[in-house]
Design a protein around this motif. Structure first.
Motif, short mmCIF file in Angstrom:
data_model
loop_
_atom_site.label_atom_id
_atom_site.label_comp_id
_atom_site.label_asym_id
_atom_site.label_seq_id
_atom_site.Cartn_x
_atom_site.Cartn_y
_atom_site.Cartn_z
N GLY A 108 -42.67 0.46 4.41
CA GLY A 108 -42.63 1.31 5.59
C GLY A 108 -43.58 0.91 6.70
O GLY A 108 -43.55 1.49 7.79
N SER A 109 -44.43 -0.09 6.45
CA SER A 109 -45.44 -0.45 7.44
C SER A 109 -44.88 -1.19 8.65
O SER A 109 -45.52 -1.24 9.69
N ALA A 110 -43.70 -1.80 8.50
CA ALA A 110 -43.08 -2.59 9.58
C ALA A 110 -43.97 -3.73 10.04
O ALA A 110 -43.87 -4.17 11.19
N LYS A 111 -44.84 -4.20 9.16
CA LYS A 111 -45.73 -5.31 9.48
C LYS A 111 -45.20 -6.60 8.86
O LYS A 111 -44.40 -6.56 7.92
N ALA A 116 -48.33 -6.65 5.35
CA ALA A 116 -47.77 -5.62 4.47
C ALA A 116 -48.38 -5.72 3.08
O ALA A 116 -48.67 -4.69 2.44
N ARG A 242 -34.64 -6.25 -1.48
CA ARG A 242 -35.32 -5.79 -0.27
C ARG A 242 -36.78 -6.25 -0.26
O ARG A 242 -37.30 -6.72 0.76
N ARG A 246 -38.67 -8.78 2.25
CA ARG A 246 -39.75 -8.19 3.06
C ARG A 246 -41.10 -8.84 2.79
O ARG A 246 -41.88 -9.06 3.71
#
Length: 273
Positions: A108-111, A116, A242, A246
């Motif tokens: 959920g950090s979108a980093k 992340a 995923r 990611r």
């Protein structure tokens, strides 16, 4: 799973590991049960992760015992379910749940991947982790309560099936071709260790044995428990893909998240019956 295994002891590395070495590796890394790890190398990891469903069987049985006792003593299905969920958390020192929370925060950090992973290494839990923990634990308790309300036998079988499916998901996530996201910890030790053919055979055998164990509930019950394991593996595989996209690989936290996701998916399928 992480911190406790970031600096494993040195060990010899012959080409193969004995079954006892693998079992010690599996129980020593995936539970707090007394199992002195005698080897920490790729062969031991290969054998150990192939044996992960056996760890799930033991954890599931230990979780089912107090739940069944409470159900038989009229403690109520909800209390039986809560205790059944609490036992695996205690037997893993909460590391699988911690891995779930950390993975949720990382996703959920979108980093970028490196940042992340740093988010996942922090000791605190962010909002994504809190929400993931609440939803997963509430779902597991609700599904198990439904099973215990039907009968203590269904509750016990649900607990064991979920625990076995959770560790089987780890076996498949350890298959060759799945990379490690970073060089340290349990993720790096087991990533890519299990040959795909071995992982597939373990998965097929586990599904058959789970279905056979549920035969006292009838053919429909056996089919439902087999379907629960397959659904658990499908959910874990989606999460695995995923995480690999990611984070560029898997970590100990990811293995914990896969375990909890698989257990939850299995329980959901069993609740639908």
């Amino acid at each position: 799973m992480k911190d406790s295994f970031d600096e494993p002891p040195p060990a010899p590395s012959p080409e193969s590991a004995t079954l006892p070495d693998g079992l010690r590796f599996a129980f020593g890394t995936l539970t707090v049960l007394p199992a002195r790890i005698t080897r920490w190398d790729r062969p031991a990891a290969r054998t150990g992760m192939a044996c992960a469903p056996l760890v799930g069987l033991v954890v599931g049985l230990l979780a089912a015992v107090p739940g069944v006792l409470l159900a038989l003593l009229d403690g109520g299905p909800l209390l039986a379910a809560v205790v059944t969920v609490a036992v695996p958390a205690a037997l893993t020192r909460g590391l699988h749940l911690d891995g779930l929370a950390d993975t949720a925060d990382g996703l959920g950090s979108a980093k970028p991947a490196e940042e992340a992973l740093r988010v996942m290494k922090r000791s605190d839990i962010g909002p994504f982790g809190v929400v993931a923990l609440l939803l997963v634990l509430l779902t597991q308790v609700a599904a198990l309560a439904d099973a215990y309300a039907d009968s203590w036998c269904r509750g016990a079988l649900a607990a064991v099936t979920a625990a076995v499916a959770a560790r089987l998901a780890m076996t498949l996530a350890s298959r060759a071709g799945v990379p490690a996201a970073r060089p340290g910890g349990l993720g790096a030790a087991v990533a890519g260790a299990v040959p795909p053919g071995v992982a597939a055979c373990v998965a097929a055998l586990t599904v058959v044995l789970v279905a056979a164990a549920a035969l006292p509930l009838g053919a429909a019950g056996a089919a439902q428990h087999a379907a629960a394991v397959l659904a658990a593996l499908a959910a874990a595989e989606q999460l695995l893909r995923r995480c690999v996209r990611r984070f560029d690989g898997v970590t100990g936290d990811v293995f914990g998240a896969l375990s909890e996701a698989a257990a939850t998916a299995a329980l959901l399928v069993l609740a639908l019956g």
